[in-house]
Design an enzyme around this catalytic site. Sequence first.
Site, short mmCIF file in Angstrom:
data_model
loop_
_atom_site.label_atom_id
_atom_site.label_comp_id
_atom_site.label_asym_id
_atom_site.label_seq_id
_atom_site.Cartn_x
_atom_site.Cartn_y
_atom_site.Cartn_z
CD GLU A 161 -2.73 1.29 2.66
OE1 GLU A 161 -2.85 0.11 3.16
OE2 GLU A 161 -2.97 2.28 3.25
CD GLU A 166 -3.15 7.38 5.26
OE1 GLU A 166 -3.89 6.75 5.78
OE2 GLU A 166 -1.69 7.02 5.49
#
Length: 291
Positions: A161, A166
Site C-alpha cells: 500500500e 492522508e
Amino acid sequence: MKNIKSNTLFRVKCLVALMIFTTMFTNCDPDETQEVAKLNNLVMQDEFDVDGVPNPSMWTYDIGDGTAEGIPGWGNNELQYYTARPENVNVENGVLVITAREESFEGASYTSARLTTQNLFERQYGRFEARIKLPWGKGLWPAFWLLGNDCDQNPWPQCGEIDIMEYLGDSPTIVFGSAHGPGYNAGDAITKEYELENDRFDTGFHVFGIEWSPNRINYYVDDVLYQSITPSVVEEEAVVDGGPENAGEWVFNRPFYIIMNIAVGGNLPGAPNAETVFPQRMLVDYVRVYN
C-alpha cells in the site's frame, strides 16, 4: 529586408533557446527535469470536466461498511457506509466531489464514498498526482492512495500500500505519506508528515504526488520533496522481532490501482465530536499519472 532580418533573428533566437534548453537538460539532476518528463508522458488523466457521474471507464466503487470476517469498518472500526449515490460522489463544476454525511443509512450513522480504478487502470511505476482541497473536522480521514492489484491473492499488507496523501481533519495544516508492507504496516508503517506554514489544507487546493520507480518512492506536496523511501529504508525500519518471516520485503514492484475516499471515525482518526460539521467535502480538481 525587414522580413529577411526578422526571419534571421527568429532563427537565431530559436537556436540559442534550443542550445540553452539542451545544456540545462543534460546537466541537471533527475529531480530538476521532472516537469519536462511528466508533461511529455501522460498516461492517465481525469480532469472531471463533465458534470454528473464520474467516468465509468476510469472509476468504480467500494460499497458497504467494510465488514469482513466479523470485523466491521474496513478493519479500523470506521463508522461510514460507502455508497455510489450522487449525494456522496458526483462531478460538479469541474471537480470531483466526495461528500461525507451524517445520516442513518443501512445501519450506519454516516455515509461517504470510496472510488477506485481497480481492474480499470492499474500501473507499475510513474508519477501519480492529484490536486485536492480537503475537508475539516475531528473524525474525518480523507486519503489518496494506491493498493497492489493482487490483494485477492496476496492479502494486505503483502500486496503493498502506498499512501500518497492522508490527512486527519482536526489537524488542518498536516498531511502524511506512508508505505505499508510485511513488517511495516498500520501503526508501524513507514511514514512522514508534511506541515504547511501559514496555510491550511482545507482552505485551498494543493497537489499531492509520488514519483515511484523500482527502488524508490518520492513523496511531494506542491512539488516539494519531503520523503524518500527505498528498500534499504524499509529493511532498516521494518519490525523484524515478532514480525513475519519476510519482514522488510520491498513489495512495490507490481501494478497498483488508485483509491480516493473519506473515512469517518474508527480507531484512527477517532469519532467525530460536537464541533464536526456535516456534510464535509473533498474536492478533486484532477488526477494524473505520468510514465
